[in-house]
Design a protein around this motif. Sequence first.
Motif, PDB file in Angstrom:
ATOM      1  N   GLN A   1       0.821  -1.203   0.000  1.00  0.00           N
ATOM      2  CA  GLN A   1       0.000   0.000   0.000  1.00  0.00           C
ATOM      3  C   GLN A   1       0.860   1.261   0.000  1.00  0.00           C
ATOM      4  O   GLN A   1       0.498   2.266  -0.630  1.00  0.00           O
ATOM      5  CB  GLN A   1      -0.924  -0.008   1.223  1.00  0.00           C
ATOM      6  N   THR A   2       1.986   1.224   0.691  1.00  0.00           N
ATOM      7  CA  THR A   2       2.870   2.389   0.719  1.00  0.00           C
ATOM      8  C   THR A   2       3.409   2.703  -0.666  1.00  0.00           C
ATOM      9  O   THR A   2       3.433   3.863  -1.095  1.00  0.00           O
ATOM     10  CB  THR A   2       4.034   2.141   1.689  1.00  0.00           C
ATOM     11  N   ILE A   3       3.867   1.663  -1.381  1.00  0.00           N
ATOM     12  CA  ILE A   3       4.384   1.883  -2.733  1.00  0.00           C
ATOM     13  C   ILE A   3       3.274   2.374  -3.655  1.00  0.00           C
ATOM     14  O   ILE A   3       3.490   3.253  -4.508  1.00  0.00           O
ATOM     15  CB  ILE A   3       5.022   0.586  -3.260  1.00  0.00           C
ATOM     16  N   ARG A   4       2.083   1.828  -3.513  1.00  0.00           N
ATOM     17  CA  ARG A   4       0.977   2.229  -4.385  1.00  0.00           C
ATOM     18  C   ARG A   4       0.577   3.681  -4.134  1.00  0.00           C
ATOM     19  O   ARG A   4       0.285   4.422  -5.085  1.00  0.00           O
ATOM     20  CB  ARG A   4      -0.216   1.307  -4.155  1.00  0.00           C
ATOM     21  N   ARG A   5       0.555   4.108  -2.877  1.00  0.00           N
ATOM     22  CA  ARG A   5       0.113   5.464  -2.571  1.00  0.00           C
ATOM     23  C   ARG A   5       1.205   6.500  -2.792  1.00  0.00           C
ATOM     24  O   ARG A   5       0.900   7.690  -2.941  1.00  0.00           O
ATOM     25  CB  ARG A   5      -0.363   5.534  -1.115  1.00  0.00           C
ATOM     26  N   ASN A   6       2.450   6.094  -2.764  1.00  0.00           N
ATOM     27  CA  ASN A   6       3.577   7.026  -2.963  1.00  0.00           C
ATOM     28  C   ASN A   6       4.477   6.501  -4.071  1.00  0.00           C
ATOM     29  O   ASN A   6       5.696   6.391  -3.897  1.00  0.00           O
ATOM     30  CB  ASN A   6       4.368   7.200  -1.661  1.00  0.00           C
ATOM     31  N   ALA A   7       3.878   6.158  -5.205  1.00  0.00           N
ATOM     32  CA  ALA A   7       4.624   5.487  -6.274  1.00  0.00           C
ATOM     33  C   ALA A   7       5.753   6.364  -6.801  1.00  0.00           C
ATOM     34  O   ALA A   7       6.895   5.897  -6.950  1.00  0.00           O
ATOM     35  CB  ALA A   7       3.661   5.098  -7.398  1.00  0.00           C
ATOM     36  N   LYS A   8       5.470   7.624  -7.084  1.00  0.00           N
ATOM     37  CA  LYS A   8       6.510   8.499  -7.641  1.00  0.00           C
ATOM     38  C   LYS A   8       7.639   8.715  -6.649  1.00  0.00           C
ATOM     39  O   LYS A   8       8.819   8.743  -7.024  1.00  0.00           O
ATOM     40  CB  LYS A   8       5.897   9.835  -8.036  1.00  0.00           C
ATOM     41  N   THR A   9       7.286   8.867  -5.390  1.00  0.00           N
ATOM     42  CA  THR A   9       8.309   9.145  -4.380  1.00  0.00           C
ATOM     43  C   THR A   9       9.209   7.941  -4.140  1.00  0.00           C
ATOM     44  O   THR A   9      10.441   8.039  -4.237  1.00  0.00           O
ATOM     45  CB  THR A   9       7.633   9.559  -3.068  1.00  0.00           C
ATOM     46  N   MET A  10       8.623   6.800  -3.864  1.00  0.00           N
ATOM     47  CA  MET A  10       9.406   5.632  -3.468  1.00  0.00           C
ATOM     48  C   MET A  10      10.024   4.932  -4.676  1.00  0.00           C
ATOM     49  O   MET A  10      11.219   4.644  -4.702  1.00  0.00           O
ATOM     50  CB  MET A  10       8.530   4.668  -2.675  1.00  0.00           C
TER      51      MET A  10
ATOM     52  N   ILE B   1      10.303   7.891   5.808  1.00  0.00           N
ATOM     53  CA  ILE B   1       9.405   9.029   6.037  1.00  0.00           C
ATOM     54  C   ILE B   1       8.048   8.815   5.372  1.00  0.00           C
ATOM     55  O   ILE B   1       7.004   8.961   6.030  1.00  0.00           O
ATOM     56  CB  ILE B   1      10.090  10.327   5.570  1.00  0.00           C
ATOM     57  N   PRO B   2       7.974   8.500   4.057  1.00  0.00           N
ATOM     58  CA  PRO B   2       6.632   8.265   3.487  1.00  0.00           C
ATOM     59  C   PRO B   2       5.902   7.081   4.107  1.00  0.00           C
ATOM     60  O   PRO B   2       4.669   7.070   4.141  1.00  0.00           O
ATOM     61  CB  PRO B   2       6.920   8.029   1.993  1.00  0.00           C
ATOM     62  N   VAL B   3       6.639   6.084   4.611  1.00  0.00           N
ATOM     63  CA  VAL B   3       5.974   4.960   5.275  1.00  0.00           C
ATOM     64  C   VAL B   3       5.303   5.435   6.561  1.00  0.00           C
ATOM     65  O   VAL B   3       4.142   5.100   6.838  1.00  0.00           O
ATOM     66  CB  VAL B   3       6.983   3.839   5.566  1.00  0.00           C
TER      67      VAL B   3
END
Length: 420
Positions: A97-106, A178-180
């Motif tokens: 879910q973290t990768i999906r919600r912050n795809a560009k960042t991560m 941080i995004p996590v």
Amino acid sequence: MSQPDPGYRPEQGPRPPWGAQPQWGAPQPGAQPPWGSPPQWGAPQYPGQSWGAPVDPSWQAGGPPPYGQPRYAAPPKPGIVPLRPLFFGEIMDGAFQTIRRNAKTMFGSALIVQAITGALSEVAALGMLANLPAGGRFASQAEATRYLGPVFGALAGIMGITLLALALASILQGVMAIPVARSALNRPTGFKQMWSLARSRLWPLVGFAFLLIAGSLLFFVVLFLLAALILTGLGPAGLLLLFPLGLGGFVVYAWIYTKLLVAPAAITIEELGLFAGLRRSWTLTSRNWWRIFGITLFVSFIIGVIGQVIQIPLGLAAGGITSVFAPHAGASQVTTTAIALAVVSLVVGVLVSAVGFAFQTSVAALIYMDLRMRRDGLDVELLRLLETGEDPDGVPGRRRARQAGAQPWPPNTAQGFPRG
């Protein structure tokens, strides 16, 4: 005046006629059924509910529970994980879910690092292959010396690139925590925002990266010297000792690596120094080593299998493409085809490595948050931030860490989930 029969009471109504038996049944509370009438089953009248009536939907949708029993309320889940100590499946799902919600960042950050290290490694490998003779054999010792010098230089370059990749991965692991942490409260994080929040922690992360490299090199150098001394002193019989030595070295390295796994996240989120972050990771992983090691090993195994599943068919297809489209090609055409296929393989490998690294980093950050929920009550702090909406552009868990340091709060009295 005649006396009533035993068992008869005037308030029960008139006598039943002779030969007729009363209809026994369960009376309603506070009233008796008249003789000869069918029983009226009943039960205590709870608010808004009676026997035979449809169930009050409010009991199933946040209303009061039936019969005064306490109703279970699940912990809130505003973001990627519920705000309580986590299970294994929740850590895996939270990483996705973290990768999906912050795809560009991560994915973008991981792709940049993997592209740099992958391109440098490919250049070093091609340089080493370009210095080898055409037939793979040397005509004389002088020719071997002339060729082996650049080859050893390319090998040293590959080793240096590997260490550089390890350093960049360590730094990026702390930054991407941080995004996590923000995703736990459903707060998206942009690429620029992530690096802005991590800017003050870059130097401690760089120090951790070089300490990790130096420690790894020292460990393997000592292990190599011990193996050399054993072989020199015992000869061929020393080979019997090399296997337990290597196994013991692997166990020690895995133990230390697991104990320091969450140090980058602790340095970034709690704003700790280098050695304070190492001590913090060592403390958090106490009594949880086997669980952390099992999760890390499983994730590494899954990512390795997926990478091989993608890379092996690509390698087999490369040979088939060369033989089908250029069966009688010359040396220049073979070289051009090999370079093109190497570039395609590099691109695919970089993409797979970027996704795998982003997932591993998310898992490590969620392990860190789970450990803090179990030991420090981070879930209580996250609930407070969720209710108040405080510091929407900051890093959850950073403010309380500055105020209370590493003191565990609230006390270890929560029920339902182990916090030890």
